[in-house]
Every structure is written in C-alpha cells, then in structure tokens.
Design a protein around this motif. Structure first.
Motif, short mmCIF file in Angstrom:
data_model
loop_
_atom_site.label_atom_id
_atom_site.label_comp_id
_atom_site.label_asym_id
_atom_site.label_seq_id
_atom_site.Cartn_x
_atom_site.Cartn_y
_atom_site.Cartn_z
N GLY A 90 -0.04 -10.47 60.89
CA GLY A 90 1.14 -11.09 61.50
C GLY A 90 1.13 -12.60 61.38
N ILE A 91 -0.03 -13.21 61.57
CA ILE A 91 -0.14 -14.68 61.43
C ILE A 91 0.16 -15.08 59.99
CG2 ILE A 91 -1.76 -16.62 61.46
CD1 ILE A 91 -3.13 -15.19 63.87
N GLY A 92 -0.41 -14.36 59.05
CA GLY A 92 -0.16 -14.65 57.63
C GLY A 92 1.32 -14.51 57.29
N MET A 93 1.95 -13.45 57.80
CA MET A 93 3.37 -13.25 57.54
C MET A 93 4.20 -14.37 58.16
SD MET A 93 5.78 -11.73 56.06
CE MET A 93 4.76 -10.51 55.31
N GLY A 94 3.84 -14.79 59.36
CA GLY A 94 4.55 -15.90 60.00
C GLY A 94 4.45 -17.18 59.17
N LEU A 95 3.26 -17.47 58.68
CA LEU A 95 3.08 -18.65 57.83
C LEU A 95 3.91 -18.56 56.55
CD1 LEU A 95 -0.76 -19.34 58.09
CD2 LEU A 95 1.09 -20.79 58.93
N ILE A 96 3.92 -17.37 55.95
CA ILE A 96 4.69 -17.17 54.72
C ILE A 96 6.18 -17.40 54.97
CG2 ILE A 96 5.46 -15.44 53.05
CD1 ILE A 96 2.63 -14.20 53.27
N LEU A 97 6.70 -16.81 56.02
CA LEU A 97 8.13 -16.94 56.29
C LEU A 97 8.52 -18.37 56.66
CD1 LEU A 97 8.78 -13.61 58.22
CD2 LEU A 97 9.41 -14.17 55.86
N LEU A 98 7.76 -18.99 57.56
CA LEU A 98 8.07 -20.35 58.00
C LEU A 98 8.00 -21.34 56.83
CD1 LEU A 98 8.66 -22.26 60.40
CD2 LEU A 98 6.20 -22.51 60.65
N SER A 99 6.92 -21.27 56.07
CA SER A 99 6.77 -22.20 54.94
C SER A 99 7.75 -21.88 53.82
CB SER A 99 5.33 -22.17 54.42
OG SER A 99 5.00 -20.87 53.97
N GLY A 100 8.04 -20.60 53.62
CA GLY A 100 9.00 -20.22 52.58
C GLY A 100 10.40 -20.74 52.88
N ILE A 101 10.80 -20.64 54.13
CA ILE A 101 12.11 -21.17 54.53
C ILE A 101 12.15 -22.68 54.35
CG2 ILE A 101 13.62 -21.56 56.53
CD1 ILE A 101 12.74 -18.70 57.46
N THR A 102 11.05 -23.36 54.71
CA THR A 102 10.98 -24.81 54.55
C THR A 102 11.08 -25.20 53.08
OG1 THR A 102 9.58 -24.96 56.52
CG2 THR A 102 9.58 -26.86 55.03
N MET A 103 10.37 -24.48 52.22
CA MET A 103 10.42 -24.80 50.79
C MET A 103 11.79 -24.49 50.20
SD MET A 103 6.70 -23.80 49.22
CE MET A 103 6.89 -22.06 49.56
N MET A 104 12.42 -23.41 50.65
CA MET A 104 13.74 -23.06 50.12
C MET A 104 14.79 -24.10 50.52
SD MET A 104 13.84 -20.60 48.09
CE MET A 104 15.57 -20.17 48.06
N ALA A 105 14.61 -24.72 51.67
CA ALA A 105 15.54 -25.78 52.07
C ALA A 105 15.49 -26.93 51.06
CB ALA A 105 15.19 -26.28 53.47
N LYS A 106 14.33 -27.16 50.49
CA LYS A 106 14.16 -28.25 49.53
C LYS A 106 14.48 -27.81 48.10
CE LYS A 106 12.32 -32.13 47.89
NZ LYS A 106 12.98 -33.38 47.99
N MET A 107 14.07 -26.61 47.72
CA MET A 107 14.12 -26.22 46.31
C MET A 107 15.05 -25.03 46.02
SD MET A 107 12.00 -28.36 44.98
CE MET A 107 11.43 -27.75 43.41
N HIS A 108 16.02 -24.77 46.87
CA HIS A 108 16.85 -23.57 46.70
C HIS A 108 17.50 -23.49 45.32
CE1 HIS A 108 19.30 -20.17 47.60
NE2 HIS A 108 20.39 -20.85 47.33
N GLN A 109 18.08 -24.58 44.85
CA GLN A 109 18.75 -24.55 43.56
C GLN A 109 17.76 -24.32 42.42
OE1 GLN A 109 19.59 -26.88 45.92
NE2 GLN A 109 21.58 -25.99 46.36
#
Length: 156
Positions: free
Chosen positions: A60-79
């Motif tokens: 669960g901790i690993g999944m939380g890190l993946i989702l939180l960091s993934g959303i943060t990266m997508m905000a920057k690199m979505h295109q």
C-alpha cells in the motif's frame, strides 16, 4: 513546476515501484516457505502468516508513492509522455497491478487466514487457494518486469 520537483517525484516513483516489486517478490518467497512448513510446524507457519499479512502495508505504501509521484510527474510532462504508446500500456499494467495485488491478493490472503485458523483445513480447498495465491503472485511479478521493461525501453 520546476524540474527539481519533477526529479524528486521521479525518484519517489522509482522508490515506490521498487518497494512494491520487492515486497511482491518477498511475498512470493515467504509464501513458499509457509507452504513448506504448514502443517508440520504450526509455530513457524503462524509467524510466516503474520509476516505475510504485514507485507500488505508495504504494498500500500509503495502504491501510494507511485500514484502521488505519478500524478506530480504527469502535471509536468503530460504532453510528452501521455501520448506515447509505451506509457499508455504502462498505465494499463499499473491498473492490473492494483487490481491483482491489492484486490485479488488481499481476498486470497483473507481466505488463507480463515483456513489457517481452522486446525485442519480441507485439502481440496487448501490446494485451490494456495494455487490461486501462487498464480496471483506470479502474475504480479511478471507485471512488474513488464513495467520495468516499458520504463527503460520507452518506445513510440
């Protein structure tokens, strides 16, 4: 968003994936040890079952890190990443990882706990649950290998 936030999120993303993949591998190894010791050594089996149950927290901790960091990266690199085929496949695999690891594995873990609580589990039911448990774990490990491959060989 600054690039340092992006790189911090990327590090957390790699840590989250590694934590989940490593925990899944440990889960597989510990379950094999449990299956070898049960029912001959009930004390050892009980320790291993408790350890298996605690591993869920790390998933669960690993999944939380993946989702939180993934959303943060997508905000920057979505295109940049969002339109690429490898990324879309990775997102589908990640959803399957969530369903398989946090869904099926959890349900099978509860069934395993219930069977373990009974002193003498029915052999056919025990065999069916342990076989499904192994299958879920094997699928999980294969999914993580595919995610690592996609992340390294980013194809278009």
């Amino acid at each position: 968003m600054s690039t340092s936030i992006y790189y911090a999120a990327l590090v957390l993303h790699v840590v989250g994936i590694t934590l989940m993949a490593g925990t899944s591998f440990i889960d597989f190894i510990v379950f094999r040890a449990f299956n070898k010791t049960y029912p001959e050594d009930l004390n050892q089996s009980e320790v291993l079952v408790k350890f298996l149950n605690r591993l869920q927290r790390f998933l669960g901790i690993g999944m939380g890190l993946i989702l939180l960091s993934g959303i943060t990266m997508m905000a920057k690199m979505h295109q940049v990443w969002g339109a690429q085929l490898w990324f879309r496949i990775k997102m589908i695999l990640l959803l399957v990882v969530i369903f398989n690891g946090l869904g099926l594995r959890r349900v099978l873990g509860k069934q395993l706990n219930q069977l373990f609580a009974t002193a003498n589990p029915e052999n056919s039911r025990w065999h069916r649950i342990t076989t499904r448990f192994y299958l879920v774990q094997l699928v999980q490990l294969i999914l993580f290998i595919l995610i690592f491959i996609l992340s390294i060989f980013k194809f278009n």
